[in-house]
Write a protein that holds these residues in place. Structure first.
Motif, PDB file in Angstrom:
ATOM      1  N   UNK A  29       0.850  -1.199   0.000  1.00 11.83           N
ATOM      2  CA  UNK A  29       0.000   0.000   0.000  1.00 11.83           C
ATOM      3  C   UNK A  29       0.886   1.250   0.000  1.00 11.83           C
ATOM      4  N   UNK A  30       0.342   2.351  -0.477  1.00 12.41           N
ATOM      5  CA  UNK A  30       1.073   3.628  -0.424  1.00 12.41           C
ATOM      6  C   UNK A  30       1.151   4.088   1.022  1.00 12.41           C
ATOM      7  N   UNK A  31       2.293   4.629   1.406  1.00 11.93           N
ATOM      8  CA  UNK A  31       2.464   5.300   2.699  1.00 11.93           C
ATOM      9  C   UNK A  31       2.502   6.791   2.398  1.00 11.93           C
ATOM     10  N   UNK A  32       1.640   7.559   3.059  1.00 11.10           N
ATOM     11  CA  UNK A  32       1.560   9.004   2.815  1.00 11.10           C
ATOM     12  C   UNK A  32       2.228   9.765   3.950  1.00 11.10           C
ATOM     13  N   UNK A  33       2.954  10.819   3.604  1.00 16.47           N
ATOM     14  CA  UNK A  33       3.556  11.673   4.632  1.00 16.47           C
ATOM     15  C   UNK A  33       2.578  12.786   4.993  1.00 16.47           C
ATOM     16  N   UNK A  34       2.757  13.389   6.168  1.00 13.42           N
ATOM     17  CA  UNK A  34       1.974  14.593   6.468  1.00 13.42           C
ATOM     18  C   UNK A  34       2.383  15.712   5.504  1.00 13.42           C
ATOM     19  N   UNK A  35       1.524  16.715   5.318  1.00 11.74           N
ATOM     20  CA  UNK A  35       1.888  17.840   4.452  1.00 11.74           C
ATOM     21  C   UNK A  35       3.199  18.480   4.908  1.00 11.74           C
ATOM     22  N   UNK A  36       4.008  18.853   3.949  1.00 10.14           N
ATOM     23  CA  UNK A  36       5.338  19.397   4.218  1.00 10.14           C
ATOM     24  C   UNK A  36       5.488  20.712   3.479  1.00 10.14           C
ATOM     25  N   UNK A  37       5.936  21.759   4.177  1.00 10.21           N
ATOM     26  CA  UNK A  37       6.223  23.049   3.543  1.00 10.21           C
ATOM     27  C   UNK A  37       7.704  23.324   3.752  1.00 10.21           C
ATOM     28  N   UNK A  38       8.452  23.463   2.655  1.00 14.43           N
ATOM     29  CA  UNK A  38       9.907  23.586   2.745  1.00 14.43           C
ATOM     30  C   UNK A  38      10.312  24.753   3.645  1.00 14.43           C
ATOM     31  N   UNK A  39       9.708  25.912   3.467  1.00 14.97           N
ATOM     32  CA  UNK A  39      10.091  27.080   4.260  1.00 14.97           C
ATOM     33  C   UNK A  39       9.832  26.885   5.751  1.00 14.97           C
ATOM     34  N   UNK A  40       8.787  26.171   6.091  1.00 10.78           N
ATOM     35  CA  UNK A  40       8.368  26.066   7.492  1.00 10.78           C
ATOM     36  C   UNK A  40       8.926  24.856   8.196  1.00 10.78           C
ATOM     37  N   UNK A  41       9.136  23.773   7.481  1.00 10.94           N
ATOM     38  CA  UNK A  41       9.465  22.498   8.118  1.00 10.94           C
ATOM     39  C   UNK A  41      10.939  22.152   7.994  1.00 10.94           C
ATOM     40  N   UNK A  42      11.800  23.121   8.251  1.00 11.09           N
ATOM     41  CA  UNK A  42      13.235  22.842   8.168  1.00 11.09           C
ATOM     42  C   UNK A  42      13.682  22.105   9.432  1.00 11.09           C
ATOM     43  N   UNK A  43      14.424  21.048   9.244  1.00 13.84           N
ATOM     44  CA  UNK A  43      14.983  20.336  10.393  1.00 13.84           C
ATOM     45  C   UNK A  43      16.119  21.177  10.971  1.00 13.84           C
ATOM     46  N   UNK A  44      16.257  21.143  12.253  1.00 12.58           N
ATOM     47  CA  UNK A  44      17.348  21.880  12.899  1.00 12.58           C
ATOM     48  C   UNK A  44      18.496  20.918  13.163  1.00 12.58           C
ATOM     49  N   UNK A  45      19.727  21.401  13.066  1.00  7.88           N
ATOM     50  CA  UNK A  45      20.859  20.509  13.366  1.00  7.88           C
ATOM     51  C   UNK A  45      20.811  20.101  14.828  1.00  7.88           C
ATOM     52  N   UNK A  46      21.275  18.895  15.098  1.00  9.85           N
ATOM     53  CA  UNK A  46      21.338  18.441  16.488  1.00  9.85           C
ATOM     54  C   UNK A  46      22.403  19.237  17.234  1.00  9.85           C
ATOM     55  N   UNK A  47      22.159  19.461  18.508  1.00 12.09           N
ATOM     56  CA  UNK A  47      23.103  20.254  19.319  1.00 12.09           C
ATOM     57  C   UNK A  47      24.499  19.643  19.338  1.00 12.09           C
ATOM     58  N   UNK A  48      24.581  18.314  19.372  1.00 12.73           N
ATOM     59  CA  UNK A  48      25.890  17.695  19.523  1.00 12.73           C
ATOM     60  C   UNK A  48      26.734  17.766  18.246  1.00 12.73           C
ATOM     61  N   UNK A  49      26.178  18.285  17.154  1.00 11.57           N
ATOM     62  CA  UNK A  49      26.968  18.400  15.928  1.00 11.57           C
ATOM     63  C   UNK A  49      27.629  19.772  15.818  1.00 11.57           C
ATOM     64  N   UNK A  50      27.322  20.677  16.741  1.00  7.58           N
ATOM     65  CA  UNK A  50      27.890  22.029  16.676  1.00  7.58           C
ATOM     66  C   UNK A  50      29.194  22.020  17.458  1.00  7.58           C
ATOM     67  N   UNK A  51      30.323  22.379  16.802  1.00  4.79           N
ATOM     68  CA  UNK A  51      31.597  22.362  17.517  1.00  4.79           C
ATOM     69  C   UNK A  51      31.626  23.435  18.603  1.00  4.79           C
ATOM     70  N   UNK A  52      32.363  23.168  19.662  1.00  7.39           N
ATOM     71  CA  UNK A  52      32.479  24.131  20.776  1.00  7.39           C
ATOM     72  C   UNK A  52      33.488  25.217  20.458  1.00  7.39           C
TER      73      UNK A  52
END
Length: 111
Positions: free
Chosen positions: A88-111
């Motif tokens: 069967x098809x699996x459908x994703x929830x509606x996605x808006x590129x401008x609004x639904x940007x993933x944020x980088x995880x905190x542990x990937x930001x160098x100190x």
């Protein structure tokens, strides 16, 4: 034997810096190679279009450039295929590129 394949699971949109991917977990089968087909449509248009990922063995699919540039509401669907069988098809929830940007995880930001 069921005539339907199980649907892909863990289907998610990963988006960072306006590069977006649809990714999912592989469908386990005894033998053969499962292929995946992803399609999209916008909130305005009811016709499904290919994303350039038709019958691919990969478990991710990059968005075509025209999908990532606009403020479209995008709906995605994905299914698994093995020979004449398809899930069967699996459908994703509606996605808006401008609004639904993933944020980088905190542990990937160098100190």
């Amino acid at each position: 034997i069921s005539s339907l394949l199980p649907a892909p699971t863990n289907v998610e949109i990963y988006s960072y810096n306006f590069q977006s991917l649809l990714r999912w977990s592989p469908v386990p089968v005894q033998n053969g190679t499962v292929l995946y087909t992803a399609q999209y449509r916008t909130g305005f248009y009811n016709e499904w279009s290919g994303m350039g990922c038709a019958q691919t063995p990969q478990t991710q699919c990059g968005f075509p450039p025209e999908m990532s540039r606009r403020r479209w509401t995008i709906l995605l669907r994905l299914r698994a295929e093995l020979g004449p069988l398809s899930s069967p098809w699996v459908h994703t929830p509606p996605f808006v590129v401008d609004r639904n940007k993933a944020k980088p995880k905190q542990d990937t930001i160098p100190n």
